[in-house]
Design a protein around this motif. Structure first.
Motif, PDB file in Angstrom:
ATOM      1  N   PHE A 114      32.824  48.545  40.694  1.00 47.56           N
ATOM      2  CA  PHE A 114      31.547  49.226  40.883  1.00 47.56           C
ATOM      3  C   PHE A 114      31.169  49.419  42.348  1.00 47.56           C
ATOM      4  CE2 PHE A 114      30.155  47.081  36.667  1.00 47.56           C
ATOM      5  CZ  PHE A 114      30.938  47.977  35.958  1.00 47.56           C
ATOM      6  N   VAL A 115      31.957  48.868  43.247  1.00 44.99           N
ATOM      7  CA  VAL A 115      31.614  48.901  44.662  1.00 44.99           C
ATOM      8  C   VAL A 115      32.100  50.207  45.296  1.00 44.99           C
ATOM      9  CG1 VAL A 115      31.865  47.720  46.875  1.00 44.99           C
ATOM     10  CG2 VAL A 115      31.777  46.390  44.764  1.00 44.99           C
ATOM     11  N   SER A 116      31.227  50.879  46.019  1.00 48.88           N
ATOM     12  CA  SER A 116      31.610  52.131  46.684  1.00 48.88           C
ATOM     13  C   SER A 116      32.631  51.855  47.790  1.00 48.88           C
ATOM     14  CB  SER A 116      30.377  52.803  47.284  1.00 48.88           C
ATOM     15  OG  SER A 116      29.903  52.067  48.402  1.00 48.88           O
ATOM     16  N   GLU A 117      33.330  52.908  48.212  1.00 50.69           N
ATOM     17  CA  GLU A 117      34.315  52.746  49.279  1.00 50.69           C
ATOM     18  C   GLU A 117      33.670  52.254  50.565  1.00 50.69           C
ATOM     19  OE1 GLU A 117      36.765  56.095  49.995  1.00 50.69           O
ATOM     20  OE2 GLU A 117      37.446  56.307  47.908  1.00 50.69           O
ATOM     21  N   ALA A 118      32.491  52.789  50.860  1.00 48.70           N
ATOM     22  CA  ALA A 118      31.805  52.396  52.091  1.00 48.70           C
ATOM     23  C   ALA A 118      31.421  50.918  52.063  1.00 48.70           C
ATOM     24  CB  ALA A 118      30.558  53.256  52.286  1.00 48.70           C
ATOM     25  N   THR A 119      30.910  50.464  50.909  1.00 45.69           N
ATOM     26  CA  THR A 119      30.536  49.056  50.788  1.00 45.69           C
ATOM     27  C   THR A 119      31.768  48.172  50.741  1.00 45.69           C
ATOM     28  OG1 THR A 119      28.448  49.586  49.671  1.00 45.69           O
ATOM     29  CG2 THR A 119      29.319  47.371  49.352  1.00 45.69           C
ATOM     30  N   ALA A 120      32.809  48.617  50.033  1.00 45.21           N
ATOM     31  CA  ALA A 120      34.045  47.839  49.925  1.00 45.21           C
ATOM     32  C   ALA A 120      34.661  47.560  51.286  1.00 45.21           C
ATOM     33  CB  ALA A 120      35.046  48.569  49.033  1.00 45.21           C
ATOM     34  N   ALA A 121      34.509  48.493  52.201  1.00 49.23           N
ATOM     35  CA  ALA A 121      35.082  48.326  53.541  1.00 49.23           C
ATOM     36  C   ALA A 121      34.441  47.170  54.297  1.00 49.23           C
ATOM     37  CB  ALA A 121      34.929  49.623  54.333  1.00 49.23           C
ATOM     38  N   ARG A 122      33.244  46.767  53.850  1.00 48.19           N
ATOM     39  CA  ARG A 122      32.532  45.686  54.534  1.00 48.19           C
ATOM     40  C   ARG A 122      32.643  44.350  53.796  1.00 48.19           C
ATOM     41  NH1 ARG A 122      28.798  49.968  54.807  1.00 48.19           N
ATOM     42  NH2 ARG A 122      27.535  49.036  53.150  1.00 48.19           N
ATOM     43  N   VAL A 123      33.260  44.362  52.615  1.00 49.24           N
ATOM     44  CA  VAL A 123      33.392  43.126  51.836  1.00 49.24           C
ATOM     45  C   VAL A 123      34.427  42.210  52.473  1.00 49.24           C
ATOM     46  CG1 VAL A 123      34.136  42.155  49.630  1.00 49.24           C
ATOM     47  CG2 VAL A 123      32.646  44.159  49.669  1.00 49.24           C
ATOM     48  N   GLN A 124      34.047  40.977  52.718  1.00 49.23           N
ATOM     49  CA  GLN A 124      34.932  40.021  53.366  1.00 49.23           C
ATOM     50  C   GLN A 124      35.351  38.881  52.458  1.00 49.23           C
ATOM     51  OE1 GLN A 124      33.099  38.672  57.004  1.00 49.23           O
ATOM     52  NE2 GLN A 124      32.934  40.727  57.861  1.00 49.23           N
TER      53      GLN A 124
END
Length: 324
Positions: A114-124
Motif C-alpha cells: 500500500f506504500v507509494s513509491e515516494a513514501t517507499a523511498a524513505r522507508v528505512q
C-alpha cells in the motif's frame, strides 16, 4: 495446522528496529466523560446467556490458547454493530484535540503493497519476522499509508492505526467501553454454537464471499476476488444473526482483556475479564490480510495480541456498553 506461524498482525512497536522509545513529550489529553445518558444508536442489545467459547478444531492454533472449549456465562450488554469508522473517530478528535499514539511516535506500521513509491523511498525499517510490515513515518489514522495518503474517500471504513490506548480514550469520550474477549466472541457467534465462522462452517457458502480476507499468494499477490485489497466499508458483507458486521476479516478489533494463552483454562466462567495483568492486549476477528494457507485467524474462535501502544494498518475496534 501449524502453530508457529506469525500472525498477519504481529507487528508491534517492540518488534521494530525503529530507534524510538515512547516519546517523553507525549501529550496526555484529558478526555471528557460522555455528557448525559449513553446513546445506544448503532448498538445492539446482546441478551444474557451461555455459550461454548473457544475451539478444539483441527484448523485452530492451540498455541494461541483457542482451546479448550468451555461453557461461559455472559450477562447482557450492548455492542456496536460496526467497527468505529474514520468519520466517528474524526468527531472524537475534533471534540477533544486527541493525538493518537501513532502521531506521537511519528510512525506506524503499513502493509508494504500500500506504500507509494515516494513514501517507499524513505522507508528505512521493516519488521524482520514479518517483512511485509514497513515502518512508515507520518502514517496515522488520517493518513493510513503515509503522509501522501488520506481517508477522504474512506470515511465509512473502520479507523485504523489506533492503539489499545487510543481505543480506550475514544470509549471514554463516547461513554462506552471495549468489549471483553468473552463478550466479543459471544456476540460474534450470533447464536451459533461452535461454528467456524459467524455464518456457519463453510467459508464461502455457495461460492459467496462473506468477509474481507486475502485471496492469492500472501504477501505479494492479492486477487481481491472479494472486492477489496485493504479495508472495506464497515457495512460491507452480510451481518451475523445478531446484526454485527465484519466480525470476521476486515480489521482486527481490540478487546479489554490482557492476553494469556492459558489463563482461561482455570479462569472464571461467569463474565470472565481475562488475567489481572500482562504485556499485550487481546485482538479478535482477523483482518483483510488473513488467508487460509497462512493465517486463518478470521475464524470466530481465533485470537491474537499486541502491545497496548502498537498500531498497524489492520487494527481497529468496536465499542460495548453496560446495560444500565
Amino acid at each position: 495446522m501449524e502453530t508457529n506461524k506469525p500472525t498477519c498482525c504481529s507487528a508491534s512497536r517492540a518488534s521494530s528496529d525503529q530507534p524510538s522509545a515512547h516519546p517523553e513529550a507525549l501529550i496526555s489529553v484529558e478526555i471528557p466523560e460522555a455528557a448525559g445518558p449513553i446513546g445506544k444508536e448503532g448498538m445492539v442489545l446482546i441478551p444474557s446467556g451461555k455459550f461454548l467459547m473457544g475451539t478444539d478444531d483441527r484448523e485452530g492454533f492451540p498455541a494461541d490458547g483457542e482451546g479448550p472449549v468451555r461453557e461461559i456465562n455472559v450477562k447482557s450488554f450492548y455492542i456496536d454493530t460496526c467497527a468505529v469508522t474514520n468519520a466517528d473517530f474524526k468527531q472524537f478528535v475534533d471534540a477533544t484535540n486527541y493525538k493518537t499514539e501513532a502521531e506521537s511516535f511519528g510512525w506506524s506500521f503499513v502493509f508494504h503493497l500500500f506504500v507509494s513509491e515516494a513514501t517507499a523511498a524513505r522507508v528505512q525499517n521493516k519488521v524482520q519476522q514479518t517483512p511485509w510490515w514497513w515502518v512508515v513515518e507520518g502514517a496515522d489514522w488520517l493518513h493510513p499509508e503515509g503522509p501522501d495518503s488520506h481517508v477522504e474517500d474512506r470515511w465509512d471504513h473502520p479507523v485504523i492505526h489506533v492503539s489499545w490506548s487510543d481505543a480506550m480514550a475514544y470509549c471514554k469520550w463516547a461513554g462506552k467501553r471495549l468489549p471483553t474477549e468473552a463478550e466479543w466472541e459471544y456476540a460474534a457467534r450470533g447464536g451459533l454454537a461452535q461454528k467456524r465462522y459467524p455464518w456457519g462452517d463453510e467459508l464461502k457458502p455457495g461460492g459467496k464471499h462473506m468477509c474481507n480476507i486475502w485471496q492469492g499468494k500472501f504477501p505479494d499477490k492479492n486477487n481481491q476476488s472479494d472486492g477489496y485489497a485493504g479495508t472495506a466499508p464497515v457495512k460491507a458483507f452480510e451481518p451475523n444473526a445478531y446484526g454485527l458486521y465484519n466480525v470476521a476479516g476486515n480489521v482486527w478489533e481490540w478487546c479489554s482483556d490482557w492476553f494469556s494463552p492459558n489463563y482461561h483454562v482455570k479462569g472464571k466462567r461467569d463474565n470472565p475479564v481475562g488475567p489481572p495483568s500482562g504485556d499485550t492486549r487481546v485482538l479478535r476477528g482477523g483482518s483483510y490480510l488473513c488467508q487460509r494457507s497462512y493465517c486463518n485467524r478470521y475464524r470466530v474462535a481465533a485470537r491474537s495480541k499486541n502491545t497496548p501502544d502498537s498500531s498497524t494498518g489492520n487494527i481497529g475496534f468496536r465499542c460495548a456498553a453496560d446495560v444500565n
